[in-house]
Write a protein that holds these residues in place. Structure first.
Motif, PDB file in Angstrom:
ATOM      1  N   MET A 160      -2.837  70.847   2.612  1.00 26.90           N
ATOM      2  CA  MET A 160      -4.130  70.268   3.611  1.00 26.90           C
ATOM      3  C   MET A 160      -3.383  71.836   3.917  1.00 26.90           C
ATOM      4  N   GLY A 161      -2.075  71.769   4.508  1.00 28.04           N
ATOM      5  CA  GLY A 161      -1.832  72.636   5.374  1.00 28.04           C
ATOM      6  C   GLY A 161      -2.023  73.839   5.147  1.00 28.04           C
ATOM      7  N   GLU A 162      -2.644  74.685   4.247  1.00 26.85           N
ATOM      8  CA  GLU A 162      -3.457  75.403   4.349  1.00 26.85           C
ATOM      9  C   GLU A 162      -4.147  76.234   4.666  1.00 26.85           C
ATOM     10  N   ILE A 163      -5.160  74.681   4.825  1.00 29.66           N
ATOM     11  CA  ILE A 163      -5.897  75.263   5.526  1.00 29.66           C
ATOM     12  C   ILE A 163      -6.214  75.137   7.265  1.00 29.66           C
ATOM     13  N   PHE A 164      -4.597  74.420   7.840  1.00 28.73           N
ATOM     14  CA  PHE A 164      -4.908  74.592   8.929  1.00 28.73           C
ATOM     15  C   PHE A 164      -3.844  75.705   9.534  1.00 28.73           C
ATOM     16  N   ALA A 165      -3.557  76.725   8.227  1.00 33.48           N
ATOM     17  CA  ALA A 165      -2.579  77.571   8.294  1.00 33.48           C
ATOM     18  C   ALA A 165      -2.850  78.449   9.609  1.00 33.48           C
ATOM     19  N   GLY A 166      -3.810  79.084   9.429  1.00 31.24           N
ATOM     20  CA  GLY A 166      -4.453  80.465  10.453  1.00 31.24           C
ATOM     21  C   GLY A 166      -5.047  79.752  11.471  1.00 31.24           C
ATOM     22  N   LEU A 167      -5.297  79.071  12.016  1.00 32.39           N
ATOM     23  CA  LEU A 167      -5.992  77.801  12.810  1.00 32.39           C
ATOM     24  C   LEU A 167      -5.260  77.994  14.302  1.00 32.39           C
ATOM     25  N   PRO A 168      -5.873  78.165  15.344  1.00 27.96           N
ATOM     26  CA  PRO A 168      -4.477  77.910  16.540  1.00 27.96           C
ATOM     27  C   PRO A 168      -4.643  76.418  16.990  1.00 27.96           C
ATOM     28  N   TRP A 169      -3.341  76.341  17.666  1.00 27.79           N
ATOM     29  CA  TRP A 169      -3.142  75.167  17.625  1.00 27.79           C
ATOM     30  C   TRP A 169      -3.542  73.705  18.420  1.00 27.79           C
ATOM     31  N   TRP A 170      -4.730  74.489  19.245  1.00 27.11           N
ATOM     32  CA  TRP A 170      -5.126  73.053  19.910  1.00 27.11           C
ATOM     33  C   TRP A 170      -6.474  72.979  19.133  1.00 27.11           C
ATOM     34  N   VAL A 171      -6.910  73.580  17.607  1.00 23.16           N
ATOM     35  CA  VAL A 171      -7.709  73.054  16.635  1.00 23.16           C
ATOM     36  C   VAL A 171      -7.023  71.781  15.933  1.00 23.16           C
ATOM     37  N   LYS A 172      -6.090  72.224  15.633  1.00 21.35           N
ATOM     38  CA  LYS A 172      -4.868  70.636  14.799  1.00 21.35           C
ATOM     39  C   LYS A 172      -4.910  69.590  15.748  1.00 21.35           C
ATOM     40  N   TRP A 173      -4.844  69.680  17.183  1.00 21.62           N
ATOM     41  CA  TRP A 173      -4.452  69.040  17.826  1.00 21.62           C
ATOM     42  C   TRP A 173      -5.084  68.515  19.086  1.00 21.62           C
ATOM     43  N   VAL A 174      -5.886  69.223  19.320  1.00 15.54           N
ATOM     44  CA  VAL A 174      -7.063  68.569  20.096  1.00 15.54           C
ATOM     45  C   VAL A 174      -8.307  67.874  19.192  1.00 15.54           C
ATOM     46  N   ALA A 175      -9.053  69.593  18.611  1.00 14.27           N
ATOM     47  CA  ALA A 175     -10.445  69.391  17.823  1.00 14.27           C
ATOM     48  C   ALA A 175     -10.787  68.308  17.082  1.00 14.27           C
ATOM     49  N   VAL A 176      -8.972  68.089  16.140  1.00 11.61           N
ATOM     50  CA  VAL A 176      -9.550  67.329  14.685  1.00 11.61           C
ATOM     51  C   VAL A 176      -9.080  66.036  15.655  1.00 11.61           C
ATOM     52  N   PRO A 177      -8.655  65.323  16.303  1.00 17.43           N
ATOM     53  CA  PRO A 177      -8.681  63.788  17.015  1.00 17.43           C
ATOM     54  C   PRO A 177      -9.706  63.366  17.948  1.00 17.43           C
ATOM     55  N   VAL A 178     -10.132  64.591  17.829  1.00 16.16           N
ATOM     56  CA  VAL A 178     -11.773  64.002  19.340  1.00 16.16           C
ATOM     57  C   VAL A 178     -12.263  64.016  17.755  1.00 16.16           C
ATOM     58  N   ILE A 179     -12.812  64.920  17.818  1.00 14.30           N
ATOM     59  CA  ILE A 179     -13.796  64.637  16.128  1.00 14.30           C
ATOM     60  C   ILE A 179     -13.858  63.260  15.201  1.00 14.30           C
ATOM     61  N   ALA A 180     -11.787  63.166  14.852  1.00 14.01           N
ATOM     62  CA  ALA A 180     -11.947  62.350  13.666  1.00 14.01           C
ATOM     63  C   ALA A 180     -13.042  60.540  15.304  1.00 14.01           C
ATOM     64  N   LEU A 181     -11.651  60.289  16.267  1.00 15.74           N
ATOM     65  CA  LEU A 181     -12.686  59.671  17.736  1.00 15.74           C
ATOM     66  C   LEU A 181     -13.805  59.142  17.139  1.00 15.74           C
ATOM     67  N   VAL A 182     -14.409  60.225  17.636  1.00 15.61           N
ATOM     68  CA  VAL A 182     -16.229  60.636  17.844  1.00 15.61           C
ATOM     69  C   VAL A 182     -16.861  60.015  16.525  1.00 15.61           C
ATOM     70  N   VAL A 183     -16.443  59.878  15.277  1.00 11.23           N
ATOM     71  CA  VAL A 183     -16.914  59.894  13.877  1.00 11.23           C
ATOM     72  C   VAL A 183     -16.442  58.129  13.493  1.00 11.23           C
ATOM     73  N   PHE A 184     -15.209  57.806  13.657  1.00 10.58           N
ATOM     74  CA  PHE A 184     -14.045  56.675  13.384  1.00 10.58           C
ATOM     75  C   PHE A 184     -14.277  55.504  14.558  1.00 10.58           C
ATOM     76  N   GLY A 185     -14.739  56.435  15.607  1.00  6.58           N
ATOM     77  CA  GLY A 185     -14.601  55.054  17.288  1.00  6.58           C
ATOM     78  C   GLY A 185     -14.777  53.863  16.801  1.00  6.58           C
ATOM     79  N   SER A 186     -15.764  53.619  16.214  1.00  6.98           N
ATOM     80  CA  SER A 186     -16.407  52.922  16.887  1.00  6.98           C
ATOM     81  C   SER A 186     -15.869  51.861  15.828  1.00  6.98           C
TER      82      SER A 186
END
Length: 70
Positions: free
Chosen positions: A1-27
């Motif tokens: 899992m770490g290799e997937i996020f290795a080359g991405l900026p920090w905001w993708v790991k700490w902002v975009a992914v949690p926001v997407i998870a909240l949108v998908v699993f929020g209800s």
């Protein structure tokens, strides 16, 4: 899992992914939290009713036994 996020900026790991998870699993998250709060409320009501019943029964049984001591 770490290799997937290795080359991405920090905001993708700490902002975009949690926001997407909240949108998908929020209800689902809200439903589970609502159910847990509902169960805790029912348990609290049950405990309060049982405690009140025990209090009333002890109150009447102690007053009736003290009257029989006279």
């Amino acid at each position: 899992m770490g290799e997937i996020f290795a080359g991405l900026p920090w905001w993708v790991k700490w902002v975009a992914v949690p926001v997407i998870a909240l949108v998908v699993f929020g209800s689902l998250i809200v439903s589970v939290l609502g159910f847990v709060i509902w169960v805790l409320f029912k348990v609290l009501v049950f405990v309060a009713l049982v405690a009140g019943l025990i209090y009333v029964v002890r109150k009447f049984t102690s007053s009736s036994s003290s009257r029989s001591d006279w």
